[in-house]
Design an enzyme around this catalytic site. Structure first.
Site, PDB file in Angstrom:
ATOM      1  N   LYS A 178       0.838  -1.209   0.000  1.00 58.60           N
ATOM      2  CA  LYS A 178       0.000   0.000   0.000  1.00 58.60           C
ATOM      3  C   LYS A 178       0.861   1.241   0.000  1.00 58.60           C
ATOM      4  CE  LYS A 178      -3.767  -2.073   2.487  1.00 58.60           C
ATOM      5  NZ  LYS A 178      -4.136  -2.475   3.828  1.00 58.60           N
ATOM      6  N   GLN A 182      -5.944  -2.047   9.701  1.00 63.85           N
ATOM      7  CA  GLN A 182      -5.398  -3.223   9.019  1.00 63.85           C
ATOM      8  C   GLN A 182      -5.883  -4.480   9.757  1.00 63.85           C
ATOM      9  OE1 GLN A 182      -3.383  -3.168   6.159  1.00 63.85           O
ATOM     10  NE2 GLN A 182      -3.742  -5.370   6.216  1.00 63.85           N
ATOM     11  N   ASP A 197     -12.405   1.804   3.826  1.00 64.36           N
ATOM     12  CA  ASP A 197     -12.702   0.388   3.545  1.00 64.36           C
ATOM     13  C   ASP A 197     -14.191   0.068   3.459  1.00 64.36           C
ATOM     14  OD1 ASP A 197     -10.378  -0.944   3.127  1.00 64.36           O
ATOM     15  OD2 ASP A 197      -9.997  -1.367   5.240  1.00 64.36           O
TER      16      ASP A 197
END
Ligand code: NDP
Length: 282
Positions: free
Chosen positions: A52, A96, A119
């Protein structure tokens, strides 16, 4: 042999477009910034974080990592999220996964400001997604639809079968495919006889992390096969599909690596830019 769905190529094409959008934002004095909170030292998380970071750098997005100890109390984590929610310069926040067991993940996700929920995991944004409002789209599902669109594979009236029901892949993908008029089945560990469903799939998506779960006997001829799974077998990265057996029966198939993975990272960056633009009314 089915045609390869080249996710890496599409991710590179989309990244170039995104770079331009980021340049435009920067020329207006706006720097897209997203924060990733990683708790503990899960080895695969480390790899995802590195990927990322490098994609964000390439596109011109700033990524800030908050590395927290495995034993972090819930309240400390909630405090950090509250602080990031209130920082104007922060456009996106993501946790995460996986998180350690003591963390109540649902409470943590609900604490994220939906306007910064990269997300699409806050209750508000999950609800919006199922209502057909695309405030933000979960990266993997967004990437899969982009890939299908790029290869002109339509969903209307098709049988779409998804193996795996996680909040980050299976469930949101089902919402998006349903919206595009596919008939969607979601399979999981308690599903009896996977093949009974998969054999009817015009489009089969698998996201389990079980290498070689999907074999030739489970496939309808000329099906489109999307392999999200990632596992390591004898030092090699493989998906859920027995590629050698299944590819000859398919019409299209994603390779692993080089299929869904690059598009997931790219789509995440697209969501960061979208949230940034919205935050600044651009
Ligand atoms: P989860 O572990 O959260 O979910 C896995 C799902 O697969 C669960 O719903 C589970 O069922 C189901 N499952 C597992 N084994 C079987 C089986 N034998 N038969 C039927 N269903 C099964 O994983 P994620 O969704 O987070 O990730 C799935 C895989 O995709 C992993 O390999 C991950 O690394 C990869 N991944 C790849 C991405 C990419 O960009 N390529 C992005 C995100 C994930 P149940 O719910 O009953 O337990």
């Amino acid at each position: 042999m089915g045609q390869l769905l080249d996710g890496k190529r599409l991710a590179d094409i989309r990244a170039r477009k995104l770079q331009k959008q980021v340049c435009e934002l920067k020329s207006l004095g706006v720097q897209p910034l997203f924060c990733v909170i990683n708790i503990g030292d899960d080895p695969s998380s480390k790899i995802y974080l590195k990927t990322k970071k490098s994609r964000a750098n390439q596109i011109g997005i700033e990524q800030k990592l908050f590395q927290l100890p495995k034993t972090i109390p819930q309240q400390e984590l909630l405090k950090l999220i509250k602080r990031l929610n209130n920082e104007k310069a922060v456009n996106g926040i993501m946790i995460q996964l996986p998180v350690p067991q003591q963390i109540n993940l649902n409470e943590v996700l609900a604490a994220i400001d939906p306007e910064k929920d990269v997300d699409c995991l806050t209750p508000a944004n999950i609800g919006r997604l199922w209502q057909g409002e695309h405030f933000v789209e979960p990266a993997t599902a967004h990437g899969i639809l982009a890939l299908l669109d790029y290869y002109h594979i339509t969903l209307k009236g098709k049988n779409a079968v998804i193996i795996g029901r996680s909040s980050i892949v299976g469930k949101p993908l089902a919402a998006l495919m349903l919206e595009r008029d596919a008939t969607v089945s979601i399979l999981h560990l308690k599903t009896k006889n996977l093949a009974e469903y998969t054999k009817r799939a015009d489009i089969l998506v698998t996201a389990t992390g079980q290498a070689n779960l999907v074999t030739a006997e489970m496939i309808k001829k000329d099906a489109v096969i999307i392999d999200v799974g990632i596992s390591r077998v004898k030092g090699k990265t493989v998906g859920d599909v027995d590629f050698a057996q299944v590819a000859p029966l398919s019409s299209f198939i994603t390779p692993v690596p080089g299929g869904v993975g690059p598009l997931t990272v790219e789509s995440l960056m697209e969501q960061v830019v979208q949230l940034t633009r919205r935050n600044y009314g651009k």
